[in-house]
Design an enzyme around this catalytic site. Sequence first.
Site, PDB file in Angstrom:
ATOM      1  N   ARG A  39      27.922  27.425  29.920  1.00 34.24           N
ATOM      2  CA  ARG A  39      29.259  28.014  30.087  1.00 34.24           C
ATOM      3  C   ARG A  39      29.611  28.805  28.832  1.00 34.24           C
ATOM      4  O   ARG A  39      30.143  29.898  28.891  1.00 34.24           O
ATOM      5  CB  ARG A  39      30.333  26.947  30.364  1.00 34.24           C
ATOM      6  CG  ARG A  39      31.731  27.549  30.379  1.00 34.24           C
ATOM      7  CD  ARG A  39      32.873  26.648  30.873  1.00 34.24           C
ATOM      8  NE  ARG A  39      32.643  25.239  30.830  1.00 34.24           N
ATOM      9  CZ  ARG A  39      32.687  24.499  29.705  1.00 34.24           C
ATOM     10  NH1 ARG A  39      32.988  25.044  28.548  1.00 34.24           N
ATOM     11  NH2 ARG A  39      32.439  23.201  29.767  1.00 34.24           N
TER      12      ARG A  39
ATOM     13  N   TYR B 133      44.939  48.086  42.389  1.00 30.79           N
ATOM     14  CA  TYR B 133      44.136  47.257  43.290  1.00 30.79           C
ATOM     15  C   TYR B 133      45.005  46.117  43.842  1.00 30.79           C
ATOM     16  O   TYR B 133      45.687  45.426  43.070  1.00 30.79           O
ATOM     17  CB  TYR B 133      42.937  46.724  42.515  1.00 30.79           C
ATOM     18  CG  TYR B 133      42.034  45.838  43.333  1.00 30.79           C
ATOM     19  CD1 TYR B 133      41.267  46.367  44.360  1.00 30.79           C
ATOM     20  CD2 TYR B 133      41.951  44.471  43.082  1.00 30.79           C
ATOM     21  CE1 TYR B 133      40.435  45.555  45.115  1.00 30.79           C
ATOM     22  CE2 TYR B 133      41.122  43.661  43.833  1.00 30.79           C
ATOM     23  CZ  TYR B 133      40.374  44.207  44.846  1.00 30.79           C
ATOM     24  OH  TYR B 133      39.559  43.404  45.594  1.00 30.79           O
TER      25      TYR B 133
ATOM     26  N   ASP C  25      41.689  49.167  33.868  1.00 33.98           N
ATOM     27  CA  ASP C  25      40.728  48.812  34.906  1.00 33.98           C
ATOM     28  C   ASP C  25      39.901  50.071  35.180  1.00 33.98           C
ATOM     29  O   ASP C  25      40.387  51.041  35.751  1.00 33.98           O
ATOM     30  CB  ASP C  25      41.496  48.354  36.164  1.00 33.98           C
ATOM     31  CG  ASP C  25      40.571  47.881  37.283  1.00 33.98           C
ATOM     32  OD1 ASP C  25      39.396  48.293  37.288  1.00 33.98           O
ATOM     33  OD2 ASP C  25      41.040  47.125  38.147  1.00 33.98           O
TER      34      ASP C  25
ATOM     35  N   LYS D 196      31.345  46.480  42.007  1.00 30.37           N
ATOM     36  CA  LYS D 196      31.367  47.817  42.594  1.00 30.37           C
ATOM     37  C   LYS D 196      30.236  48.680  42.018  1.00 30.37           C
ATOM     38  O   LYS D 196      29.085  48.340  42.209  1.00 30.37           O
ATOM     39  CB  LYS D 196      32.757  48.428  42.392  1.00 30.37           C
ATOM     40  CG  LYS D 196      33.920  47.442  42.654  1.00 30.37           C
ATOM     41  CD  LYS D 196      34.011  47.028  44.117  1.00 30.37           C
ATOM     42  CE  LYS D 196      34.937  45.832  44.347  1.00 30.37           C
ATOM     43  NZ  LYS D 196      36.289  45.937  43.838  1.00 30.37           N
TER      44      LYS D 196
HETATM   45  C1  PLP Z   1      37.338  45.100  43.466  1.00 33.31           C
HETATM   46  C2  PLP Z   1      38.285  45.456  42.393  1.00 33.31           C
HETATM   47  C3  PLP Z   1      38.839  44.478  41.556  1.00 33.31           C
HETATM   48  C4  PLP Z   1      38.548  43.003  41.738  1.00 33.31           C
HETATM   49  O1  PLP Z   1      37.212  42.708  41.516  1.00 33.31           O
HETATM   50  P1  PLP Z   1      36.423  41.507  42.260  1.00 33.31           P
HETATM   51  O2  PLP Z   1      35.064  41.633  41.696  1.00 33.31           O
HETATM   52  O3  PLP Z   1      36.513  41.742  43.721  1.00 33.31           O
HETATM   53  O4  PLP Z   1      37.124  40.258  41.865  1.00 33.31           O
HETATM   54  C5  PLP Z   1      39.707  44.887  40.569  1.00 33.31           C
HETATM   55  N1  PLP Z   1      40.017  46.194  40.399  1.00 33.31           N
HETATM   56  C6  PLP Z   1      39.516  47.151  41.184  1.00 33.31           C
HETATM   57  C7  PLP Z   1      39.902  48.560  40.947  1.00 33.31           C
HETATM   58  C8  PLP Z   1      38.637  46.822  42.201  1.00 33.31           C
HETATM   59  O5  PLP Z   1      38.154  47.788  42.997  1.00 33.31           O
END
Ligand code: PLP
Length: 380
Positions: free
Chosen positions: A47, A99, A171, A196
């Site tokens: 961890r 998001y 983000d 993504k």
């Molecule tokens: C998918 C996404 C998230 C969240 O990520 P996860 O891996 O699904 O927890 C946060 N911000 C954006 C812009 C996203 O597309």
Amino acid sequence: MKFNTKAIHGGQQNVDPGYGAVMSPIYQTSTFEQISPGQHKGFEYARSGNPTRSAYEKAIASLENGKHGLAFASGLAAIDAILKLLKPGDEVISTNDLYGGSYRLFNGIYKDLGIKFHFVNMQDPTAFLPYLTEHTKLIWAETPTNPLINILDLEALSKIAKTHNLLLAVDNTFATAYLQRPLEWGADIVMHSATKYLGGHSDLIMGSVVVSDDALAKKLYFIQNASGGIAGPMDSFLALRGLKTLPLRMQRHCENAKAVAEFLQQHPKVERVFWPGLSNHPQHDLATKQMLDYGGMVAFTTKGNSYTEALKFLERLKIFTLAESLGGVESLAGHPVTMTHASIPKADREKTGIVDSLIRLSVGIEDKTDLLLDLDKALG
Ligand SMILES: *Cc1c(COP(=O)(O)O)cnc(C)c1O
């Protein structure tokens, strides 16, 4: 090193001191042998640290031009760790075009823990000045935004953050480090859903955070270890593998998205197309300034704004898969109102332009001729 070289080699020296494997092995272990109590070879309990995770963390830090990377079990676990920097009574100013899951985490969990959120339209970077109080600690920005592909001015936001001594977190999921590096514009924290584009193959859920400040990194590492929302070794390996081809994939995503946006723009059934590479996009110049190219995400609305027509269009697609998520090699299509943004109340949603006929496309790396044909047939 240039970006394309970093994608392969950044932070990747000596990933396998044992046998010299070129790719980091998957260290599927929970613990590490100690030579004498407290004396170990850099890792003690997985961890706290795992060599595969560490290889990914160094690679993403290198790509974002930051000093410290941290990998989490999901993008939301990464955001969760960032929010744990705050205390009850603190305030956050967040973009209102974000998001859906981030909104749910802010409003559904952290609000009840005593953190106050103001959701504002950050396209005018001064719009949130009236919301600043002595309790404001963090600015939460997302650019390009989801799903309307708006662009926020990172340099302007970071100037305001610095003036008022606030942390600016960005983000960067939609752009990736290949197209845009927020730390270079003055942001303090860059966050990714590695699920993504970074992973890039729709085969994992993972998140990451990159910072340059040592003290901030220390706090985040404390949170990562104390809360435990870490990325596992297998996912770290897959994400690291994804990073190697990030530049190549992003180039094709952008090229195909351009073809799709231009095709949709001239289609008689289409009302509006949202892609920052189009010269009629309201922040086209800003996107050109802070991004290398315009990304693989395209959104559009149809004439008449019919909910049923939007659903029919999605059902008729053959190559675009109807699914949540984005950023994989395959093209995906989604309906924000019923899918990704269902957790945002209708009134709030419509205020930001997320209307019934809005379709969001994650344009993949297939042959663009096939993609255009698929869209044309589905539009009918
Ligand atoms: C998918 C996404 C998230 C969240 O990520 P996860 O891996 O699904 O927890 C946060 N911000 C954006 C812009 C996203 O597309």
